[in-house]
Write a protein that holds these residues in place. Structure first.
Motif, PDB file in Angstrom:
ATOM      1  N   PRO A  10      -7.598  16.020  10.977  1.00  0.00           N
ATOM      2  CA  PRO A  10      -7.085  16.968  11.770  1.00  0.00           C
ATOM      3  C   PRO A  10      -6.712  18.225  11.117  1.00  0.00           C
ATOM      4  CG  PRO A  10      -6.223  15.042  12.537  1.00  0.00           C
ATOM      5  CD  PRO A  10      -6.718  14.716  11.240  1.00  0.00           C
ATOM      6  N   ASP A  11      -6.084  18.242  10.016  1.00  0.00           N
ATOM      7  CA  ASP A  11      -5.753  19.399   9.417  1.00  0.00           C
ATOM      8  C   ASP A  11      -6.982  20.232   8.736  1.00  0.00           C
ATOM      9  OD1 ASP A  11      -5.829  17.364   7.637  1.00  0.00           O
ATOM     10  OD2 ASP A  11      -4.279  17.990   6.404  1.00  0.00           O
ATOM     11  N   ILE A  12      -8.062  19.434   8.280  1.00  0.00           N
ATOM     12  CA  ILE A  12      -9.110  20.172   7.835  1.00  0.00           C
ATOM     13  C   ILE A  12      -9.708  20.714   9.144  1.00  0.00           C
ATOM     14  CG2 ILE A  12     -11.134  19.679   6.559  1.00  0.00           C
ATOM     15  CD1 ILE A  12      -8.962  19.498   4.911  1.00  0.00           C
ATOM     16  N   ALA A  13     -10.099  20.125  10.139  1.00  0.00           N
ATOM     17  CA  ALA A  13     -10.791  20.483  11.271  1.00  0.00           C
ATOM     18  C   ALA A  13     -10.194  21.679  11.693  1.00  0.00           C
ATOM     19  CB  ALA A  13     -11.000  19.400  12.272  1.00  0.00           C
ATOM     20  N   ARG A  14      -8.785  21.964  11.662  1.00  0.00           N
ATOM     21  CA  ARG A  14      -8.222  23.063  12.380  1.00  0.00           C
ATOM     22  C   ARG A  14      -8.072  24.348  11.258  1.00  0.00           C
ATOM     23  NH1 ARG A  14      -5.190  18.883  14.667  1.00  0.00           N
ATOM     24  NH2 ARG A  14      -5.398  18.808  16.979  1.00  0.00           N
ATOM     25  N   TRP A  15      -8.426  23.915   9.936  1.00  0.00           N
ATOM     26  CA  TRP A  15      -7.981  24.644   8.941  1.00  0.00           C
ATOM     27  C   TRP A  15      -9.277  25.494   9.089  1.00  0.00           C
ATOM     28  CZ3 TRP A  15      -4.919  27.599   6.079  1.00  0.00           C
ATOM     29  CH2 TRP A  15      -5.305  28.123   5.135  1.00  0.00           C
ATOM     30  N   TYR A  16     -10.579  24.851   9.238  1.00  0.00           N
ATOM     31  CA  TYR A  16     -11.699  25.578   9.134  1.00  0.00           C
ATOM     32  C   TYR A  16     -12.258  25.950  10.705  1.00  0.00           C
ATOM     33  CZ  TYR A  16     -12.567  23.901   4.351  1.00  0.00           C
ATOM     34  OH  TYR A  16     -12.389  23.933   3.023  1.00  0.00           O
ATOM     35  N   GLY A  17     -11.894  25.228  11.624  1.00  0.00           N
ATOM     36  CA  GLY A  17     -12.231  25.536  12.995  1.00  0.00           C
ATOM     37  C   GLY A  17     -13.515  24.676  13.365  1.00  0.00           C
ATOM     38  N   ALA A  18     -13.413  24.458  14.759  1.00  0.00           N
ATOM     39  CA  ALA A  18     -14.651  23.473  15.172  1.00  0.00           C
ATOM     40  C   ALA A  18     -16.026  23.974  14.688  1.00  0.00           C
ATOM     41  CB  ALA A  18     -14.624  23.332  16.551  1.00  0.00           C
ATOM     42  N   LYS A  19     -16.141  25.059  15.093  1.00  0.00           N
ATOM     43  CA  LYS A  19     -17.752  25.898  14.866  1.00  0.00           C
ATOM     44  C   LYS A  19     -18.102  25.443  13.346  1.00  0.00           C
ATOM     45  CE  LYS A  19     -17.649  29.251  18.476  1.00  0.00           C
ATOM     46  NZ  LYS A  19     -17.922  30.655  18.887  1.00  0.00           N
ATOM     47  N   ARG A  20     -17.391  25.739  12.316  1.00  0.00           N
ATOM     48  CA  ARG A  20     -17.702  25.603  11.207  1.00  0.00           C
ATOM     49  C   ARG A  20     -18.056  24.215  10.734  1.00  0.00           C
ATOM     50  NH1 ARG A  20     -14.345  28.735   6.430  1.00  0.00           N
ATOM     51  NH2 ARG A  20     -16.228  27.793   5.298  1.00  0.00           N
ATOM     52  N   ILE A  21     -17.226  23.254  11.196  1.00  0.00           N
ATOM     53  CA  ILE A  21     -17.377  21.826  10.790  1.00  0.00           C
ATOM     54  C   ILE A  21     -18.509  21.549  11.437  1.00  0.00           C
ATOM     55  CG2 ILE A  21     -16.325  19.579  11.206  1.00  0.00           C
ATOM     56  CD1 ILE A  21     -14.830  21.121   9.164  1.00  0.00           C
ATOM     57  N   ALA A  22     -18.760  21.726  12.788  1.00  0.00           N
ATOM     58  CA  ALA A  22     -19.929  21.385  13.711  1.00  0.00           C
ATOM     59  C   ALA A  22     -21.223  21.989  12.939  1.00  0.00           C
ATOM     60  CB  ALA A  22     -19.828  21.800  14.893  1.00  0.00           C
ATOM     61  N   HIS A  23     -21.229  22.931  12.216  1.00  0.00           N
ATOM     62  CA  HIS A  23     -22.429  23.683  11.670  1.00  0.00           C
ATOM     63  C   HIS A  23     -22.706  22.876  10.611  1.00  0.00           C
ATOM     64  CE1 HIS A  23     -25.286  26.535  10.670  1.00  0.00           C
ATOM     65  NE2 HIS A  23     -24.714  26.759   9.214  1.00  0.00           N
ATOM     66  N   PHE A  24     -21.711  22.424   9.649  1.00  0.00           N
ATOM     67  CA  PHE A  24     -21.681  21.764   8.610  1.00  0.00           C
ATOM     68  C   PHE A  24     -22.523  20.399   8.757  1.00  0.00           C
ATOM     69  CE2 PHE A  24     -20.624  18.839   5.203  1.00  0.00           C
ATOM     70  CZ  PHE A  24     -21.006  19.605   4.005  1.00  0.00           C
ATOM     71  N   ILE A  25     -21.835  19.768   9.945  1.00  0.00           N
ATOM     72  CA  ILE A  25     -22.614  18.311  10.323  1.00  0.00           C
ATOM     73  C   ILE A  25     -23.921  18.554  10.922  1.00  0.00           C
ATOM     74  CG2 ILE A  25     -22.314  16.399  11.599  1.00  0.00           C
ATOM     75  CD1 ILE A  25     -19.268  16.856  11.633  1.00  0.00           C
TER      76      ILE A  25
END
Length: 281
Positions: A187-202
């Motif tokens: 969760p801390d990684i997800a909130r640090w980068y934000g949902a859009k950046r994580i989703a884009h990477f996946i």
């Protein structure tokens, strides 16, 4: 070596039991039916109640169709167990020997399972055995998602290379249910980068898999703390849910169906009240 049969895969509103291993081998218990008695006292009525649907042809891939999975002309309702992870042996192998795997697969079939989740990319012989037993395999693989990976080019490259290797190793095999691109981004990684950046990477990892094997299903195993992560390129939505009481579990399952939208929903790990766990060393 650790061997575990401890959680179940469930699609959509179909729910199932938690399975242990070896010394304790229960019969399946579906949430929507009364508990089944022990093998020594089970009645014919019990056997009819828990009888599984006819086995679908294991030589065909799992595909999605609306909110459901299909294998060939039949709907495929995943009912399975986790298998591993295992301590590497003297050769570095992360799976038991073939003869042990065959025994374990036979136990899974006795429990009416039709799929399993593994945490390393399995060798082809493992997939061949799964196919022979009519089992589909949900495959996880490792990349260091518990770090600030989007700030480290080497970690990004590692994840991309690992994804490509996994896709190539599984390419074309019909026993593979799907490839899991990640499991529980912290969760801390997800909130640090934000949902859009994580989703884009996946989504980028999903594109690598589709480039190697266009028909291979891909998913990302999420969990309640980061339910706001919703990559667009997934073939189906997966969640780990650890709610022990039936009512909160059912309520959250309704919420997950809304999050999944028009895609199938898979519970990749679920624990219910009264679950027993065993580790075999």
């Amino acid at each position: 070596m650790r061997r575990s049969f401890d959680t179940i895969l469930v699609q959509g509103p179909r729910r199932g039991s938690i399975l242990d291993h070896e010394e304790f081998v229960p019969t399946p218990q579906l949430i929507d039916t009364p508990p089944v008695k022990s093998p020594e006292t089970a009645t014919k009525t019990d056997a009819v109640r828990t009888k599984s649907p006819p086995m679908v042809a294991p030589t065909e891939r799992v595909v999605t169709e609306g909110k459901f999975f299909r294998v060939g002309s039949q709907k495929f309702h995943p009912r399975g167990v986790t298998y591993g992870p295992f301590k590497p042996d003297e050769t570095g192998g992360t799976f038991p020997k073939p003869e042990q795997v065959e025994r374990d697969f036979a136990l899974m079939k006795e429990l009416n399972a039709n799929c399993l989740r593994v945490y390393h990319v399995p060798p082809r012989w493992f997939l061949d055995l799964a196919q022979q037993h009519g089992l589909k395999v949900l495959v996880d693989y490792y990349w260091p998602k518990h770090t600030c990976f989007l700030e480290d080019r080497e970690t990004i490259q590692f994840a991309q290379d690992a994804t490509r290797r996994a896709a190539e190793a599984l390419k074309g095999h019909p026993a593979v249910f799907a490839l899991t691109l990640a499991n529980e981004i912290p969760p801390d990684i997800a909130r640090w980068y934000g949902a859009k950046r994580i989703a884009h990477f996946i989504d980028g990892l999903a594109a690598i898999v589709k480039e190697v094997d266009p028909q291979r299903l891909v998913t990302f195993v999420n969990f309640p703390t980061t339910e706001f992560l919703q990559p667009a390129s997934l073939d189906f939505v997966s969640f780990n849910v650890y709610l022990h009481e039936p009512r909160p579990f059912a309520n959250y399952l309704d919420r997950l169906q809304n999050i999944a939208g028009d895609k199938p929903l898979l519970l990749a790990e679920v624990v219910r009240k009264g679950t027993r766990f065993m580790e075999i060393d």
